[in-house]
Design an enzyme around this catalytic site. Structure first.
Site, mmCIF file in Angstrom:
data_model
loop_
_atom_site.group_PDB
_atom_site.id
_atom_site.type_symbol
_atom_site.label_atom_id
_atom_site.label_comp_id
_atom_site.label_asym_id
_atom_site.label_seq_id
_atom_site.Cartn_x
_atom_site.Cartn_y
_atom_site.Cartn_z
ATOM 1 N N PRO A 136 0.849 -1.308 0.021
ATOM 2 C CA PRO A 136 -0.026 -0.088 -0.079
ATOM 3 C C PRO A 136 0.883 1.222 0.052
ATOM 4 C CG PRO A 136 -0.048 -1.031 2.112
ATOM 5 C CD PRO A 136 0.772 -1.920 1.422
ATOM 6 N N CYS A 137 1.514 1.507 -1.044
ATOM 7 C CA CYS A 137 2.366 2.466 -1.270
ATOM 8 C C CYS A 137 1.225 4.131 -1.156
ATOM 9 C CB CYS A 137 3.258 2.817 -2.511
ATOM 10 S SG CYS A 137 2.149 2.628 -3.937
#
Lengths: 211, 272
Positions: free
Chosen positions: B172-173
């Site tokens: 989950p950048c």
């Protein structure tokens, strides 16, 4: 040829695997080609067999790799994949004389006339083998084309030695019968025959031999 | 030996010879093609989700890349450029992978998807592995990731590594934002997309921005004397009556607060 291939694989998987591919490319490709008409598809299936073999080797413990019989093991993988392929997609009708010069075994440049004769022989034999039920075709291909021992043959087909011996014997009898009466060649196999839900009974096999 | 056996033997020898001669050889490029495939064992296929269509590359270790390419060629070029190896198109994703992956891509926090981070630099791997542990519905500053992986000065490099995240959404950048309360860039469809994903996860973005605008970096609770990053779940369950705000870590320490062990708002040695 790489001597001690299983030990080589156990010591250095990547280097050993390259050896394995070089030594067995003709075997794996030849088997796929014998079971699947379309040579593009046969090539894909043969490649897939090696890729699966590589992944499997990566997960094997060392002693299992050292005990490996590469020929029989690879033959089993490619025969199973070919069968799965035919089950999912019944063979497409590619003419049997689609055999290129490069695919005919030869040592060094050959006399073109000789090549034509040899090519005819290969095409005829391929057609004859294709007329056999898959069970006998596999047995003859492994024993008499690829030169497997009966023990390797039994391991590759996962059946008892005596069963594969009798498959080879009956397959040869069928081939001889076809050679003596070429016009009596059985019709090209249908999808249903290719599937071969169970091996033919002894009576059926003998009936076919007499036909 | 009886005479009628002799033609039979001759024929057998011929048949045997013919069979041996019918042995086929593999095409010239066969060995090379096999070795190439073994060196690059990734396959890929498209997946349709409620968030759109993605191409997903995978190998036996897990998902190796996800992108919204327009077509196969674009995806293959991107994949090769990003990870330095080839991906082969297959009909469909394996079912054991497809099911959790679709849930994950559609925002289900419980779906577990295995990933493969080979083909990127060790620094990029550190950044992505750290980012993978940021909880659903929370955000962390770029500087936080840099500090957590022991490279506190590499804040910009962290930004670059996240911009090139090969497995967006699964890693989950989008949960890494700027310290000033703005959300920063996003590789998979720009800042608007990032805002959308964060809002869907329940991150109160307008609130974060007004906190940042007021210079507030940390939230504390006067019942526990612990201070947190604003989106930490521990901070968000503190009732308004007990909520305390801090503009810096020093201010928190001066007030006798300690940093939260979950969101680790400041480095361990500062806390000691």
């Amino acid at each position: 040829m790489c001597p001690e291939l299983p030990a080589h694989l156990a010591d250095d998987l990547d280097a050993g695997f390259e050896c394995l591919v070089r030594d067995h490319a003709d075997l794996v490709y030849g088997l796929a080609r014998r079971m699947i008409r379309d040579h593009h598809v046969a090539e894909e299936v043969a490649q897939d067999a090696f890729v699966r073999a590589y992944r499997a080797l990566g997960g094997y413990p060392e002693d299992r790799i050292r005990a490996l019989r590469p020929k029989a093991w690879l033959a089993r993988i490619v025969l199973n994949l070919s069968r799965n392929h035919l089950r999912d997609r019944p063979a497409a009708g590619v003419p049997i004389d689609d055999v290129t010069e490069t695919q005919i075994r030869g040592d060094g440049p050959a006399d073109p006339a000789d090549l034509v004769v040899r090519r005819e022989g290969v095409v005829r034999m391929a057609a004859l083998l294709e007329s056999l039920p898959p069970r006998y075709r596999r047995a003859i291909e492994l024993r008499h084309v690829q030169g497997f021992s009966y023990s390797e043959l039994a391991a590759a087909m996962d059946r008892p030695v005596n069963s594969v011996k009798s498959d080879v014997h009956r397959g040869l009898a069928l081939l001889r019968a076809s050679l003596q009466a070429p016009e009596a060649l059985p019709p090209a196999r249908s999808a249903a025959e290719t599937l071969e839900p169970r091996p033919p009974t002894r009576l059926q096999a003998e009936g076919a031999a007499l036909a | 030996m009886t005479t009628n056996q002799i033609p039979f033997l001759a024929q057998a020898r011929t048949l045997h010879g013919q069979l041996r001669a019918s042995r086929e050889t593999a095409p010239a490029a066969f060995v090379r093609a096999v070795l190439q495939q073994v060196a690059s064992p990734d396959s890929y296929a498209p997946i349709e989700t409620s968030r759109g269509r993605f191409f997903v590359a995978f190998n036996e270790r897990g998902v190796s890349a996800i992108d919204e390419a327009a077509d196969e060629t674009e995806f293959e070029d991107w994949f090769r450029g990003r990870l330095g190896r080839r991906a082969r198109r297959v009909d469909a994703l394996p079912r054991r992978l497809e099911h959790p992956l679709r849930r994950r891509l559609e925002g289900d926090r419980r779906a577990r998807v295995r990933v493969d981070l080979s083909g990127i630099t060790p620094f990029e791997r550190d950044v992505l592995e750290k980012t993978a542990h940021i909880p659903h519905g929370e955000v962390r500053p770029y500087a936080w990731v840099a500090r957590e992986i022991g490279r506190p000065r590499a804040v910009r490099a962290v930004g670059t590594a996240l911009a090139h995240n090969p497995i967006p959404l699964v890693i989950p950048c989008h949960r890494v934002v700027r310290s000033d309360g703005t959300i920063g860039q996003y590789g998979l469809g720009g800042p608007e997309r990032k805002r959308q994903f964060l809002t869907e996860e329940g991150v109160p973005l307008p609130e974060l921005q007004s906190l940042a605008a007021a210079g507030i970096r940390y939230l504390g609770s006067d019942t526990t004397s612990i201070f947190c990053l604003p989106t930490c779940h521990d901070a968000r369950r503190t009732t308004a009556r007990h909520l305390v705000t801090f503009r810096s870590a020093e201010e928190s320490f001066a007030a006798g607060y300690r940093p939260c062990m979950h969101c680790r708002p400041v480095a361990a040695q500062v806390a000691a």
